[in-house]
Write a protein that holds these residues in place. Structure first.
Motif, short mmCIF file in Angstrom:
data_model
loop_
_atom_site.label_atom_id
_atom_site.label_comp_id
_atom_site.label_asym_id
_atom_site.label_seq_id
_atom_site.Cartn_x
_atom_site.Cartn_y
_atom_site.Cartn_z
N PRO A 166 -11.47 -39.06 -101.95
CA PRO A 166 -11.23 -37.64 -101.59
C PRO A 166 -10.44 -36.93 -102.68
N GLU A 167 -10.70 -35.65 -102.83
CA GLU A 167 -9.91 -34.84 -103.76
C GLU A 167 -8.59 -34.45 -103.10
N ASN A 168 -7.54 -34.47 -103.90
CA ASN A 168 -6.22 -34.04 -103.42
C ASN A 168 -5.80 -34.75 -102.13
N ALA A 169 -6.09 -36.05 -102.09
CA ALA A 169 -5.76 -36.81 -100.88
C ALA A 169 -4.26 -37.02 -100.76
N THR A 170 -3.77 -37.00 -99.56
CA THR A 170 -2.36 -37.29 -99.33
C THR A 170 -2.16 -38.80 -99.28
N PRO A 171 -1.03 -39.29 -99.75
CA PRO A 171 -0.76 -40.74 -99.68
C PRO A 171 -0.81 -41.22 -98.23
N GLY A 172 -1.37 -42.38 -98.04
CA GLY A 172 -1.44 -42.95 -96.70
C GLY A 172 -2.53 -42.36 -95.83
N HIS A 173 -3.55 -41.76 -96.46
CA HIS A 173 -4.65 -41.18 -95.67
C HIS A 173 -5.54 -42.28 -95.10
N PRO A 174 -6.41 -41.95 -94.13
CA PRO A 174 -7.29 -42.97 -93.54
C PRO A 174 -8.41 -43.39 -94.49
N LEU A 175 -8.95 -44.57 -94.22
CA LEU A 175 -10.15 -45.09 -94.86
C LEU A 175 -11.17 -45.38 -93.78
N VAL A 176 -12.41 -44.94 -94.00
CA VAL A 176 -13.51 -45.24 -93.09
C VAL A 176 -14.51 -46.13 -93.82
N ILE A 177 -14.74 -47.31 -93.27
CA ILE A 177 -15.74 -48.25 -93.80
C ILE A 177 -17.01 -48.07 -92.98
N PHE A 178 -18.11 -47.65 -93.65
CA PHE A 178 -19.37 -47.42 -92.96
C PHE A 178 -20.31 -48.60 -93.16
N ILE A 179 -20.91 -49.05 -92.03
CA ILE A 179 -21.84 -50.18 -92.05
C ILE A 179 -23.20 -49.68 -91.57
N HIS A 180 -24.18 -49.68 -92.45
CA HIS A 180 -25.50 -49.13 -92.16
C HIS A 180 -26.27 -50.00 -91.16
N GLY A 181 -27.34 -49.44 -90.63
CA GLY A 181 -28.24 -50.18 -89.76
C GLY A 181 -29.44 -50.73 -90.52
N GLY A 182 -30.44 -51.18 -89.75
CA GLY A 182 -31.64 -51.74 -90.35
C GLY A 182 -32.24 -52.86 -89.54
N ALA A 183 -31.92 -52.91 -88.23
CA ALA A 183 -32.51 -53.89 -87.33
C ALA A 183 -32.27 -55.32 -87.79
N PHE A 184 -31.11 -55.58 -88.38
CA PHE A 184 -30.63 -56.92 -88.73
C PHE A 184 -31.33 -57.56 -89.92
N THR A 185 -32.52 -57.11 -90.28
CA THR A 185 -33.30 -57.76 -91.33
C THR A 185 -33.52 -56.89 -92.56
N GLU A 186 -33.09 -55.65 -92.53
CA GLU A 186 -33.36 -54.74 -93.65
C GLU A 186 -32.28 -53.67 -93.69
N GLY A 187 -32.47 -52.69 -94.56
CA GLY A 187 -31.52 -51.61 -94.71
C GLY A 187 -30.68 -51.77 -95.96
N HIS A 188 -30.09 -50.67 -96.39
CA HIS A 188 -29.28 -50.65 -97.60
C HIS A 188 -28.29 -49.50 -97.49
N ARG A 189 -27.10 -49.69 -98.08
CA ARG A 189 -26.10 -48.63 -98.02
C ARG A 189 -26.59 -47.36 -98.71
N ASN A 190 -27.46 -47.52 -99.70
CA ASN A 190 -28.10 -46.40 -100.37
C ASN A 190 -29.60 -46.48 -100.09
N ARG A 191 -29.96 -46.07 -98.88
CA ARG A 191 -31.38 -46.07 -98.54
C ARG A 191 -32.14 -45.19 -99.53
N ASN A 192 -31.51 -44.10 -99.91
CA ASN A 192 -31.99 -43.28 -101.02
C ASN A 192 -30.76 -42.59 -101.62
N GLU A 193 -30.96 -41.60 -102.43
CA GLU A 193 -29.84 -40.97 -103.13
C GLU A 193 -28.84 -40.33 -102.18
N TYR A 194 -29.28 -39.95 -100.98
CA TYR A 194 -28.42 -39.18 -100.08
C TYR A 194 -28.07 -39.91 -98.78
#
Length: 303
Positions: A71-99
């Motif tokens: 994040p820009e201009n983040a304050t110290p001690g800000h939250p972190l969100v870890i995102f875990i993608h789907g894909g029906a257990f056998t597929e998927g990628h954090r970057n399914r495409n550019e967006y």
């Protein structure tokens, strides 16, 4: 609710969601692909400017990598969100495409939070609880490196979608996976998560469930995240779409009920009208901010 700084979801796409929604489960792979394409067009119309550090390894497997969104201009001690993608257990990628699915972490970075968008090992090569063990490794990395990146080790949240929701919830709830120290996270956000493993005929992804959990139906309840909630489970936010992949809304509702039973109060629960299983994450970081605002409110006060 609207976020005027981001592009709007056009009326034509809203109409498409309504058109395919009632038959979503008849061809899930094709519908998921269509949603990624359509929402990528929206995100491409106003590319984010978040600084991203890509391809950080957390293990020897080629899929054990993640990206950090700063994040820009983040304050110290800000939250972190870890995102875990789907894909029906056998597929998927954090970057399914550019967006997709970086739009999720870009969204949190815009709102002053760091984001980690992670990959994990897939079935059938890695079976239960391999993906949740990968999450455990990333959580520990995030705690160990909190000071260097400015987020708080005590404000780490997991957000999992679909199979990613199952993996995140198993890590958060199952003491056999997170161990005696506990999950060491501030909260869990389950978005359209398949938090119960099943091989039922009405589940279009039953074979993919079996690839990860095995085909012994008598063991599935014990491996299901929803079976391991307790009074001391981490604060949890649950969201589901109006048009879900079959059974997922049922299992999200079961999770909410079980948490309410043991905690004696209902967790935050959101049913998102007009959306389907994939648009639930695809629309994050557009002008439509109802789900995003609810997620931010939970992060601000997960109690």
């Amino acid at each position: 609710m609207s976020d005027s700084t981001r592009p709007a979801v056009p009326a034509s796409l809203t109409a498409l969601l309504a058109e395919i929604g009632p038959t979503w489960g008849q061809n899930v792979p094709a519908n998921v692909k269509r949603m990624a394409e359509e929402f990528s067009k929206i995100h491409a119309s106003a590319p984010p400017t978040t600084r991203v550090t890509r391809d950080i390894g957390y293990g020897p497997h080629e899929r054990q990598q993640f990206d950090i969104f700063h994040p820009e201009n983040a304050t110290p001690g800000h939250p972190l969100v870890i995102f875990i993608h789907g894909g029906a257990f056998t597929e998927g990628h954090r970057n399914r495409n550019e967006y997709i699915y970086s739009n999720v972490s870009h969204y949190f970075a815009r709102h002053g939070m760091s984001g980690i968008n992670m990959n994990y090992r897939l079935a059938p090569e890695s079976r239960f609880p391999g993906a949740s063990q990968d999450i455990a490794t990333v959580v520990q990395w995030a705690r160990d490196n909190a000071a260097a990146h400015g987020w708080s080790a005590d404000r780490i949240f997991l957000m999992g979608h679909s199979a990613g929701g199952a993996h995140a919830a198993s890590y958060a709830y199952d003491k056999r996976i997170h161990g005696a120290a506990g999950p060491q996270i501030a909260g869990l956000m389950v978005i359209s998560g398949r938090v119960r493993a099943d091989l039922l005929p009405e589940n279009p992804n039953a074979k993919k469930v079996a690839a990860y959990y095995g085909d012994n139906a008598s063991k599935l309840d014990d491996m299901s995240a929803v079976s391991h909630v307790s009074a001391d489970s981490v604060p949890t936010f649950i969201a589901m779409a109006q048009y879900e992949t079959p059974l997922i809304d049922l299992y999200c509702t079961e999770l909410a009920y079980r948490l309410a039973q043991v905690k004696r109060h209902t967790p935050p629960l959101l049913w998102v009208r007009g959306h389907n299983h994939s648009s639930m994450v695809g629309h994050i970081n557009t002008a439509e901010d109802g789900l995003g605002a609810a997620l931010r409110a939970f992060i601000a006060d997960p109690s």
